[in-house]
Design a protein around this motif. Structure first.
Motif, PDB file in Angstrom:
ATOM      1  N   SER A 245     -19.226  -6.478 -34.990  1.00 31.84           N
ATOM      2  CA  SER A 245     -20.620  -6.083 -35.212  1.00 31.84           C
ATOM      3  C   SER A 245     -21.491  -6.306 -33.984  1.00 31.84           C
ATOM      4  N   ILE A 246     -21.009  -7.103 -33.021  1.00 35.53           N
ATOM      5  CA  ILE A 246     -21.784  -7.313 -31.796  1.00 35.53           C
ATOM      6  C   ILE A 246     -21.197  -6.506 -30.638  1.00 35.53           C
ATOM      7  N   GLY A 247     -20.368  -5.516 -30.974  1.00 30.76           N
ATOM      8  CA  GLY A 247     -19.887  -4.592 -29.968  1.00 30.76           C
ATOM      9  C   GLY A 247     -18.685  -5.045 -29.179  1.00 30.76           C
ATOM     10  N   PHE A 248     -17.935  -6.025 -29.701  1.00 27.71           N
ATOM     11  CA  PHE A 248     -16.758  -6.514 -29.002  1.00 27.71           C
ATOM     12  C   PHE A 248     -15.496  -5.870 -29.566  1.00 27.71           C
ATOM     13  N   GLU A 249     -14.568  -5.586 -28.679  1.00 31.20           N
ATOM     14  CA  GLU A 249     -13.236  -5.191 -29.121  1.00 31.20           C
ATOM     15  C   GLU A 249     -12.500  -6.443 -29.569  1.00 31.20           C
ATOM     16  N   VAL A 250     -11.701  -6.338 -30.620  1.00 29.29           N
ATOM     17  CA  VAL A 250     -11.030  -7.503 -31.192  1.00 29.29           C
ATOM     18  C   VAL A 250      -9.520  -7.312 -31.174  1.00 29.29           C
ATOM     19  N   LEU A 251      -8.814  -8.328 -30.675  1.00 33.43           N
ATOM     20  CA  LEU A 251      -7.367  -8.407 -30.783  1.00 33.43           C
ATOM     21  C   LEU A 251      -7.059  -9.518 -31.771  1.00 33.43           C
ATOM     22  N   THR A 252      -6.187  -9.271 -32.749  1.00 31.96           N
ATOM     23  CA  THR A 252      -5.888 -10.295 -33.750  1.00 31.96           C
ATOM     24  C   THR A 252      -4.405 -10.616 -33.774  1.00 31.96           C
ATOM     25  N   VAL A 253      -4.108 -11.902 -33.970  1.00 32.57           N
ATOM     26  CA  VAL A 253      -2.739 -12.377 -34.154  1.00 32.57           C
ATOM     27  C   VAL A 253      -2.734 -13.387 -35.292  1.00 32.57           C
ATOM     28  N   LYS A 254      -1.521 -13.710 -35.792  1.00 28.66           N
ATOM     29  CA  LYS A 254      -1.411 -14.509 -37.005  1.00 28.66           C
ATOM     30  C   LYS A 254      -1.200 -15.999 -36.772  1.00 28.66           C
ATOM     31  N   ASN A 255      -0.942 -16.399 -35.540  1.00 31.37           N
ATOM     32  CA  ASN A 255      -0.744 -17.834 -35.277  1.00 31.37           C
ATOM     33  C   ASN A 255      -0.863 -18.133 -33.792  1.00 31.37           C
ATOM     34  N   GLY A 256      -0.801 -19.411 -33.454  1.00 26.65           N
ATOM     35  CA  GLY A 256      -0.964 -19.821 -32.073  1.00 26.65           C
ATOM     36  C   GLY A 256       0.147 -19.340 -31.166  1.00 26.65           C
ATOM     37  N   LYS A 257       1.364 -19.296 -31.671  1.00 25.75           N
ATOM     38  CA  LYS A 257       2.492 -18.829 -30.864  1.00 25.75           C
ATOM     39  C   LYS A 257       2.294 -17.375 -30.455  1.00 25.75           C
ATOM     40  N   GLU A 258       1.888 -16.530 -31.425  1.00 26.39           N
ATOM     41  CA  GLU A 258       1.631 -15.123 -31.107  1.00 26.39           C
ATOM     42  C   GLU A 258       0.465 -14.997 -30.129  1.00 26.39           C
ATOM     43  N   ALA A 259      -0.544 -15.850 -30.283  1.00 20.06           N
ATOM     44  CA  ALA A 259      -1.694 -15.802 -29.379  1.00 20.06           C
ATOM     45  C   ALA A 259      -1.273 -16.137 -27.953  1.00 20.06           C
ATOM     46  N   TYR A 260      -0.479 -17.197 -27.801  1.00 18.54           N
ATOM     47  CA  TYR A 260      -0.060 -17.609 -26.466  1.00 18.54           C
ATOM     48  C   TYR A 260       0.823 -16.539 -25.824  1.00 18.54           C
ATOM     49  N   GLU A 261       1.731 -15.972 -26.606  1.00 16.99           N
ATOM     50  CA  GLU A 261       2.591 -14.910 -26.074  1.00 16.99           C
ATOM     51  C   GLU A 261       1.767 -13.691 -25.666  1.00 16.99           C
ATOM     52  N   LYS A 262       0.741 -13.385 -26.437  1.00 15.45           N
ATOM     53  CA  LYS A 262      -0.136 -12.252 -26.105  1.00 15.45           C
ATOM     54  C   LYS A 262      -0.888 -12.518 -24.794  1.00 15.45           C
ATOM     55  N   LEU A 263      -1.371 -13.736 -24.631  1.00 19.06           N
ATOM     56  CA  LEU A 263      -2.097 -14.085 -23.408  1.00 19.06           C
ATOM     57  C   LEU A 263      -1.176 -14.037 -22.189  1.00 19.06           C
ATOM     58  N   LEU A 264       0.052 -14.510 -22.347  1.00 20.65           N
ATOM     59  CA  LEU A 264       1.014 -14.451 -21.234  1.00 20.65           C
ATOM     60  C   LEU A 264       1.318 -13.006 -20.864  1.00 20.65           C
ATOM     61  N   GLU A 265       1.477 -12.182 -21.876  1.00 20.13           N
ATOM     62  CA  GLU A 265       1.732 -10.758 -21.636  1.00 20.13           C
ATOM     63  C   GLU A 265       0.571 -10.118 -20.874  1.00 20.13           C
ATOM     64  N   MET A 266      -0.650 -10.441 -21.264  1.00 24.96           N
ATOM     65  CA  MET A 266      -1.828  -9.880 -20.596  1.00 24.96           C
ATOM     66  C   MET A 266      -1.930 -10.390 -19.164  1.00 24.96           C
ATOM     67  N   SER A 267      -1.618 -11.683 -18.962  1.00 24.21           N
ATOM     68  CA  SER A 267      -1.746 -12.253 -17.618  1.00 24.21           C
ATOM     69  C   SER A 267      -0.746 -11.649 -16.641  1.00 24.21           C
ATOM     70  N   ARG A 268       0.393 -11.195 -17.157  1.00 24.03           N
ATOM     71  CA  ARG A 268       1.387 -10.553 -16.288  1.00 24.03           C
ATOM     72  C   ARG A 268       0.910  -9.180 -15.816  1.00 24.03           C
ATOM     73  N   LYS A 269      -0.032  -8.592 -16.531  1.00 21.03           N
ATOM     74  CA  LYS A 269      -0.547  -7.271 -16.175  1.00 21.03           C
ATOM     75  C   LYS A 269      -1.707  -7.347 -15.187  1.00 21.03           C
ATOM     76  N   GLY A 270      -2.302  -8.532 -15.055  1.00 16.84           N
ATOM     77  CA  GLY A 270      -3.432  -8.679 -14.147  1.00 16.84           C
ATOM     78  C   GLY A 270      -4.259  -9.903 -14.478  1.00 16.84           C
ATOM     79  N   ASN A 271      -5.392 -10.036 -13.825  1.00 13.88           N
ATOM     80  CA  ASN A 271      -6.280 -11.176 -14.034  1.00 13.88           C
ATOM     81  C   ASN A 271      -6.722 -11.241 -15.492  1.00 13.88           C
ATOM     82  N   ILE A 272      -6.412 -12.351 -16.173  1.00 12.98           N
ATOM     83  CA  ILE A 272      -6.721 -12.481 -17.595  1.00 12.98           C
ATOM     84  C   ILE A 272      -8.219 -12.397 -17.865  1.00 12.98           C
TER      85      ILE A 272
END
Length: 307
Positions: free
Chosen positions: A202-229
């Motif tokens: 509602s405040i104009g942000f794009e949202v990425l959702t995951v179901k737990n901390g492990k998925e969140a950390y893996e998602k962040l690592l994946e993003m960091s490999r593509k460029g500056n997080i």
């Protein structure tokens, strides 16, 4: 049973070690075993005298007066699709405090407290369907133990608005327009994820959702490999209780990774207790807020953008 939570202060030492303790119980007339995090439990009592309230929600069996509080008692068997409990005299109530409220759940029997690792707590199987009330499952003594999505049950009884104050929305829109408008949300409760997602969207942000901390950390690592997080995401909003990896451990892993260590992390949890602020500082989270108030969440996002 009266002494089952006497050592709760010692259990705070488990927090931050990706560990938890489950209080196991069964519902009336059923063989299925269930579990609830001890940190959500204030007390376990033989079911007290209940007073019926006209026109109350069908899941509320009545109200009880316990230690100066008037508490709604929810028939957990009925909530998960079973039959209404009839003989409450032989039942127990698990009195809980989370999501800023105190409530009791009517159960058939209460068993014991079991120390576990979050890695042993698994997300429910995909075949469980969208209408299920499971947030996680585990195996204890070769028996399946189900952890209920209590937030979903409470949301059905008393729905929470996800609308944010327009003034807060306007203030957020005026802050740091150069920052990427994307947020990662980690929460094992489908209801909680949706609440946060709607508020943040509602405040104009794009949202990425995951179901737990492990998925969140893996998602962040994946993003960091593509460029500056920091060019890809503005902040992380994480629950604390999650299968696989809890929010405290997720935060600690982020802080120990050179590519992620400066991410702004908000821990957003239904857990109550004086240990929360100390744990936020210990693992390096930027902020802790209790579920669920959209205006507080909005102000937290504004604070993150102003850093």
């Amino acid at each position: 049973m009266t002494g089952i939570l006497d050592s709760v202060n010692q259990r705070t030492q488990l927090v931050g070690q990706n560990r938890l303790e489950l209080l196991t119980f069964r519902l009336t007339g059923g063989s299925q075993r269930y579990g609830i995090n001890v940190f959500k439990v204030k007390e376990v009592l033989q079911c007290p005298r209940l007073t019926l309230i006209p026109n109350s929600h069908r899941l509320i069996r009545g109200i009880a007066h316990v230690r100066g509080y008037t508490i709604s008692v929810i028939d957990l068997n009925l909530a998960v699709g079973g039959k209404a409990t009839t003989n409450t005299n032989r039942c127990f109530t698990i009195i809980t405090e989370f999501n800023r409220t105190i409530q009791a759940f009517l159960v058939g029997s209460v068993e014991r407290i079991i120390n576990m690792r979050w890695e042993e707590i698994l997300s429910p199987p995909d075949g469980a369907g969208k209408g299920n009330y499971l947030t996680a499952v585990t195996n204890i003594d070769n028996e399946l133990v189900e952890i209920l999505d209590v937030e979903k049950i409470l949301a059905e009884i008393a729905p929470i608005s996800n609308k944010m104050n327009p003034l807060i929305v306007e203030e957020i829109n005026q802050v740091r327009k150069d920052i990427v408008r994307r947020v990662l949300i980690a929460d094992d409760s489908a209801v909680a994820r949706k609440q946060v997602e709607l508020a943040i969207s509602s405040i104009g942000f794009e949202v990425l959702t995951v179901k737990n901390g492990k998925e969140a950390y893996e998602k962040l690592l994946e993003m960091s490999r593509k460029g500056n997080i920091y060019d890809q995401i503005a902040l992380v909003i994480s629950d604390i209780e999650m299968p696989g990896m809890d929010g405290y451990t997720l935060t600690a892993e982020i802080r120990s990774n050179s590519d992620l260590k400066d991410l702004y992390v908000i821990l957003h949890s239904s857990l109550s207790g004086v240990f929360n602020q100390a744990m936020v500082e210990r693992v390096g989270a930027n902020l802790f807020i209790a579920k669920f108030n959209p205006n507080e969440l909005g102000n937290a996002v504004k604070t993150a953008l102003m850093k």
